[in-house]
Design a protein around this motif. Structure first.
Motif, mmCIF file in Angstrom:
data_model
loop_
_atom_site.group_PDB
_atom_site.id
_atom_site.type_symbol
_atom_site.label_atom_id
_atom_site.label_comp_id
_atom_site.label_asym_id
_atom_site.label_seq_id
_atom_site.Cartn_x
_atom_site.Cartn_y
_atom_site.Cartn_z
ATOM 1 N N ARG A 66 0.849 -1.195 0.000
ATOM 2 C CA ARG A 66 0.000 0.000 0.000
ATOM 3 C C ARG A 66 0.880 1.238 0.000
ATOM 4 O O ARG A 66 2.055 1.215 0.370
ATOM 5 N N GLY A 67 0.270 2.351 -0.456
ATOM 6 C CA GLY A 67 0.976 3.617 -0.425
ATOM 7 C C GLY A 67 0.498 4.417 0.759
ATOM 8 O O GLY A 67 0.576 3.980 1.910
ATOM 9 N N TRP A 70 -4.614 6.657 0.413
ATOM 10 C CA TRP A 70 -5.491 7.761 -0.002
ATOM 11 C C TRP A 70 -6.637 7.265 -0.874
ATOM 12 O O TRP A 70 -7.536 8.037 -1.211
ATOM 13 N N LEU A 72 -10.054 5.884 -1.882
ATOM 14 C CA LEU A 72 -11.342 5.895 -1.193
ATOM 15 C C LEU A 72 -12.136 4.636 -1.534
ATOM 16 O O LEU A 72 -13.271 4.474 -1.095
ATOM 17 N N ALA A 76 -6.626 -0.766 -1.850
ATOM 18 C CA ALA A 76 -5.314 -0.877 -1.195
ATOM 19 C C ALA A 76 -5.312 -1.786 0.023
ATOM 20 O O ALA A 76 -4.276 -1.929 0.665
ATOM 21 N N THR A 85 4.812 0.976 2.457
ATOM 22 C CA THR A 85 6.032 1.193 1.663
ATOM 23 C C THR A 85 6.639 2.584 1.873
ATOM 24 O O THR A 85 7.600 2.948 1.193
ATOM 25 N N GLY A 137 -1.694 14.829 -9.657
ATOM 26 C CA GLY A 137 -3.069 14.984 -9.197
ATOM 27 C C GLY A 137 -3.179 16.320 -8.478
ATOM 28 O O GLY A 137 -2.239 17.130 -8.488
ATOM 29 N N GLN A 142 0.017 11.317 -2.173
ATOM 30 C CA GLN A 142 0.040 9.930 -2.647
ATOM 31 C C GLN A 142 1.482 9.468 -2.836
ATOM 32 O O GLN A 142 2.367 10.274 -3.096
ATOM 33 N N ALA A 147 -0.153 6.064 -6.729
ATOM 34 C CA ALA A 147 -0.821 6.959 -7.677
ATOM 35 C C ALA A 147 -0.995 6.282 -9.030
ATOM 36 O O ALA A 147 -2.089 6.277 -9.611
ATOM 37 N N SER A 149 -0.950 3.147 -9.714
ATOM 38 C CA SER A 149 -1.677 1.875 -9.648
ATOM 39 C C SER A 149 -3.185 2.026 -9.778
ATOM 40 O O SER A 149 -3.891 1.064 -10.089
ATOM 41 N N THR A 150 -3.715 3.219 -9.496
ATOM 42 C CA THR A 150 -5.160 3.433 -9.708
ATOM 43 C C THR A 150 -5.419 4.394 -10.872
ATOM 44 O O THR A 150 -6.560 4.703 -11.183
ATOM 45 N N GLY A 219 1.865 -8.137 -7.857
ATOM 46 C CA GLY A 219 3.005 -8.280 -6.958
ATOM 47 C C GLY A 219 3.326 -6.935 -6.342
ATOM 48 O O GLY A 219 2.436 -6.082 -6.178
ATOM 49 N N ILE A 220 4.595 -6.754 -6.009
ATOM 50 C CA ILE A 220 4.995 -5.488 -5.378
ATOM 51 C C ILE A 220 5.803 -4.687 -6.395
ATOM 52 O O ILE A 220 6.792 -5.182 -6.938
ATOM 53 N N ILE A 221 5.359 -3.477 -6.656
ATOM 54 C CA ILE A 221 6.156 -2.579 -7.501
ATOM 55 C C ILE A 221 7.222 -2.001 -6.585
ATOM 56 O O ILE A 221 6.905 -1.243 -5.670
ATOM 57 N N GLU A 369 -4.015 19.942 1.561
ATOM 58 C CA GLU A 369 -5.416 19.565 1.707
ATOM 59 C C GLU A 369 -5.852 19.991 3.101
ATOM 60 O O GLU A 369 -5.112 19.816 4.065
ATOM 61 N N GLY A 467 -9.590 4.283 -7.572
ATOM 62 C CA GLY A 467 -9.221 4.670 -6.207
ATOM 63 C C GLY A 467 -10.274 5.566 -5.551
ATOM 64 O O GLY A 467 -9.982 6.174 -4.521
HETATM 65 C C1 LIG Z 1 -7.159 14.225 -0.794
HETATM 66 C C2 LIG Z 1 -7.169 13.354 -1.997
HETATM 67 C C3 LIG Z 1 -6.930 13.907 -3.232
HETATM 68 C C4 LIG Z 1 -6.940 13.093 -4.357
HETATM 69 N N1 LIG Z 1 -6.723 13.680 -5.558
HETATM 70 C C5 LIG Z 1 -6.762 12.941 -6.673
HETATM 71 C C6 LIG Z 1 -6.552 13.541 -7.944
HETATM 72 O O1 LIG Z 1 -6.323 14.737 -8.061
HETATM 73 N N2 LIG Z 1 -6.626 12.742 -9.028
HETATM 74 C C7 LIG Z 1 -6.882 11.402 -8.938
HETATM 75 O O2 LIG Z 1 -6.931 10.738 -9.966
HETATM 76 N N3 LIG Z 1 -7.052 10.805 -7.739
HETATM 77 C C8 LIG Z 1 -7.005 11.542 -6.619
HETATM 78 N N4 LIG Z 1 -7.172 10.935 -5.404
HETATM 79 C C9 LIG Z 1 -7.184 9.477 -5.353
HETATM 80 C C10 LIG Z 1 -5.736 8.966 -5.122
HETATM 81 O O3 LIG Z 1 -4.827 9.684 -5.904
HETATM 82 C C11 LIG Z 1 -5.577 7.503 -5.532
HETATM 83 O O4 LIG Z 1 -6.498 6.724 -4.863
HETATM 84 C C12 LIG Z 1 -4.152 6.965 -5.315
HETATM 85 O O5 LIG Z 1 -4.119 5.643 -5.786
HETATM 86 C C13 LIG Z 1 -3.726 6.984 -3.853
HETATM 87 O O6 LIG Z 1 -2.334 6.753 -3.759
HETATM 88 P P1 LIG Z 1 -1.714 6.141 -2.440
HETATM 89 O O7 LIG Z 1 -0.247 6.300 -2.455
HETATM 90 O O8 LIG Z 1 -2.423 6.637 -1.259
HETATM 91 O O9 LIG Z 1 -2.004 4.599 -2.654
HETATM 92 P P2 LIG Z 1 -2.979 3.622 -1.873
HETATM 93 O O10 LIG Z 1 -4.328 4.196 -1.808
HETATM 94 O O11 LIG Z 1 -2.357 3.224 -0.592
HETATM 95 O O12 LIG Z 1 -2.955 2.404 -2.891
HETATM 96 C C14 LIG Z 1 -3.499 2.526 -4.179
HETATM 97 C C15 LIG Z 1 -3.252 1.229 -4.947
HETATM 98 O O13 LIG Z 1 -1.870 1.113 -5.214
HETATM 99 C C16 LIG Z 1 -1.405 -0.148 -4.783
HETATM 100 N N5 LIG Z 1 -0.022 0.034 -4.392
HETATM 101 C C17 LIG Z 1 0.503 1.001 -3.630
HETATM 102 N N6 LIG Z 1 1.831 0.838 -3.531
HETATM 103 C C18 LIG Z 1 2.145 -0.256 -4.239
HETATM 104 C C19 LIG Z 1 3.348 -0.943 -4.529
HETATM 105 N N7 LIG Z 1 4.516 -0.530 -4.067
HETATM 106 N N8 LIG Z 1 3.290 -2.054 -5.286
HETATM 107 C C20 LIG Z 1 2.110 -2.493 -5.788
HETATM 108 N N9 LIG Z 1 0.945 -1.873 -5.555
HETATM 109 C C21 LIG Z 1 0.963 -0.774 -4.799
HETATM 110 C C22 LIG Z 1 -2.320 -0.526 -3.642
HETATM 111 O O14 LIG Z 1 -2.346 -1.918 -3.424
HETATM 112 C C23 LIG Z 1 -3.634 0.001 -4.145
HETATM 113 O O15 LIG Z 1 -4.242 -0.953 -4.972
HETATM 114 C C24 LIG Z 1 -7.178 11.703 -4.252
HETATM 115 C C25 LIG Z 1 -7.424 11.143 -2.996
HETATM 116 C C26 LIG Z 1 -7.419 11.959 -1.870
HETATM 117 C C27 LIG Z 1 -7.683 11.350 -0.539
#
Ligand SMILES: Cc1cc2nc3c(=O)[nH]c(=O)nc-3n(C[C@H](O)[C@H](O)[C@H](O)COP(=O)(O)OP(=O)(O)OC[C@H]3O[C@@H](n4cnc5c(N)ncnc54)[C@H](O)[C@@H]3O)c2cc1C
Length: 519
Positions: A66-67, A70, A72, A76, A85, A137, A142, A147, A149-150, A219-221, A369, A467
């Motif tokens: 997970r990252g 973030w 929703l 993750a 990570t 974004g 993120q 970022a 991955s979704t 797997g794991i990136i 934010e 996401g």
């Molecule tokens: C305040 C806020 C603002 C946002 N703004 C935007 C925006 O402007 N545009 C937009 O498109 N979205 C936006 N989002 C959504 C957000 O960008 C995505 O949901 C993004 O995936 C979150 O990144 P994260 O690092 O938190 O990953 P997580 O939510 O922790 O994980 C996302 C996915 O990535 C996978 N993952 C993470 N790390 C790895 C890894 N190392 N290897 C393999 N898989 C991995 C996880 O398993 C999961 O499936 C926003 C969300 C919030 C809360």
């Protein structure tokens, strides 16, 4: 050993309390102590990640990287163990001798980035080298792996979503297997680069495009090769403009240059448009007479004269999306929300969207934010062809009007060039992302279901951000939206990379099952 395991006694809630997920616990890494050369540290982390996979396989635990959590949606999380990570934050310049001589890009601008780097950290690291990411974004919390991955996107409508920067992926695909993957059609590195980290070298367009947006299931990136560009500045102008035929044509042709800039920004050079976003407040009218428009035009960055715009870290950044705005005003939203409260609600929205004209770099535009910790916000990103954007927005307005209930929500469009990622939700040639950002209540969730059904009834093809809130998705709806061929290619690529069924099972979660993608 840098990694350790921590039990989790309370369910994971995700950012903005989007869900409740019971899990056993998570692995985390201590920050690099700097004792070893960075690339050795990187390789040791690969080994530790493989050991984690090994342990989970032997003990029948599901696993997911997970990252920043973030997302929703539940993309993750898993009911077994997560890998946090966020301490894996190395950033490498690329050994020039290992770049493929046929690569036509600028090899000096390539960066090999460890998965847990937040966008903010990466921005700072690149800034020090006079470089910038190509797209962002609305915020920078993120991680880079999370970022892409979704399919996280901004509104870089001529470039695309964040994953378009990626030209190589280092994937850990089993306890004894890891691969460095790049497109066959875009050979950036030579196999010596893969060898230098002990990885198998694969060049395959379909596999690469499958892995790019794969929500933790390939797997794991561990590492990501990105193309960066020299620092550039953006003239950013937020202003009010009638929701009229000119604006509608700009939307349906994805051409912000049709929209005249306000007088204070008349001198802005509009030769290089970069960002195109509009906001509509349905509580001002459905449709409202006016929209809030956010346009950004590229302009050279000059280190000698650049002054970052003032910003109080507790405020929304200048690139704030509808989600930020709803989060920012949540404490002020009257309850019960009824017609009497609407003028106050609208004045709050107006305050947060106050017009501005600033010059800044990506790092200083897309950040903060203001959402309080305990807030439950709801966000949905609906991807569609720009050709359907106005009709879809009309459907949203009509549904809102017919409901005759005041909801705390804001509508927007961001425009994104189509992605090559097989399951990228911005896959329309020119994608309009219709965003509905709201407080998370029974009524707002119900409203989203009404919109999804109404768009389907109107035969408007659409996708949903992986996401964000996307509970509408079922296996058949995923296949309808992306096509059987593409979904089958994605699944087949996963099988080729994760050729052990037990490893695939390890990286399945209920989100994957809901989508019909667990295999
Ligand atoms: C305040 C806020 C603002 C946002 N703004 C935007 C925006 O402007 N545009 C937009 O498109 N979205 C936006 N989002 C959504 C957000 O960008 C995505 O949901 C993004 O995936 C979150 O990144 P994260 O690092 O938190 O990953 P997580 O939510 O922790 O994980 C996302 C996915 O990535 C996978 N993952 C993470 N790390 C790895 C890894 N190392 N290897 C393999 N898989 C991995 C996880 O398993 C999961 O499936 C926003 C969300 C919030 C809360």
């Amino acid at each position: 050993m840098r990694s350790y395991f921590r039990l989790k006694s309370t369910p994971e809630k995700g950012r903005h309390k989007a869900y409740l997920q019971i899990l056993e616990g998570e692995y985390a890494f201590r920050l690099d102590s700097g004792v070893q050369p960075p690339f050795e540290t990187y390789k040791n982390a690969t080994k530790e990640l493989q050991n984690i996979i090994q342990f989970c396989l032997q003990n029948n635990k599901s696993l997911r990287a997970r990252g920043s959590l973030w997302s929703l949606s539940t993309a993750a999380v898993t009911d077994g163990r997560l890998i946090d990570t966020k301490a894996l934050v190395l950033v490498f310049e690329v050994p020039q001798a290992l770049v493929n001589p046929v690569y036509t890009g600028n090899a000096k601008k390539l960066r090999f980035v460890e998965c847990g780097n937040s966008v903010a950290h990466l921005n700072d690291s690149l800034f020090a080298d006079g470089l910038s990411i190509k797209a962002s974004g609305s915020n920078d919390g993120q991680t880079i792996a999370g970022a892409l991955s979704t399919g996280t996107h901004g509104s870089a409508y001529k470039f695309g979503a964040m994953q378009e920067m990626v030209v190589g992926l280092h994937l850990i695909t089993g306890p004894n297997k890891h691969v460095y993957l790049q497109r066959h059609s875009l050979p950036v590195m030579q196999d010596g680069f893969a060898k230098s980290m002990g990885a198998e070298f694969k060049q395959d367009d379909t596999m690469f495009n499958a892995a790019l947006v794969s929500f933790g299931s390939f797997g794991i990136i561990h590492g990501i090769m990105i193309e960066t560009r020299s620092l550039f500045a953006l003239n950013a102008v937020r202003f009010i403009y009638p929701y009229d035929d000119t604006l509608k044509t700009a939307i349906s042709t994805s051409d912000p240059t049709l929209i005249p800039l306000p007088p204070e920004a008349h001198a802005v050079n509009v030769d290089q448009p970069y960002h195109f976003e509009i906001f509509l407040n349905p509580n001002e009218g459905a449709p409202p007479n006016e929209a809030i428009v956010l346009l950004m035009y590229e302009t050279p960055y000059d280190a000698a004269t650049y002054v970052p715009p003032q910003w109080n870290g507790g405020e929304s950044g200048m690139g704030a999306s509808g989600l930020n705005i709803m989060g920012a005003i949540v404490g002020n939203i009257p309850s019960p929300l009824n017609q009497l409260a609407v003028p106050f609600l609208n004045s709050q929205v107006k305050d947060e969207f106050a017009p501005y004209y600033k010059r800044a770099i990506i790092r200083d535009l897309f950040r903060g934010e203001k959402t309080p910790e305990k807030t439950k916000t709801l966000a949905c990103g609906i991807g569609m062809s720009i050709a359907n954007a106005i009709e879809a927005m009309d459907i949203v307005f009509n549904t809102y009007k017919n409901n005759d209930i005041v909801l705390p929500l804001i509508l927007s469009f961001r425009f994104v060039k189509g992605t090559q990622a097989l399951l990228g939700f911005t896959h329309f040639d020119q994608t309009a992302v219709l965003e509905i950002d709201a407080l998370n209540t029974t009524e707002t969730r119900e409203f989203l279901y009404q919109i999804w059904h109404a768009l389907d009834s109107a035969n408007i093809p659409f996708t949903l951000h992986w996401g964000k809130f996307n509970a509408y998705l079922t296996p058949s709806r995923v296949r309808e939206r992306f096509g059987n061929n593409v979904v089958d290619q994605w699944i087949a690529s996963r099988h080729r990379l994760l050729d052990d069924a037990n490893v695939r099972q390890l990286f399945n979660n209920s989100f994957m099952t809901q989508l019909g993608l667990a295999s």
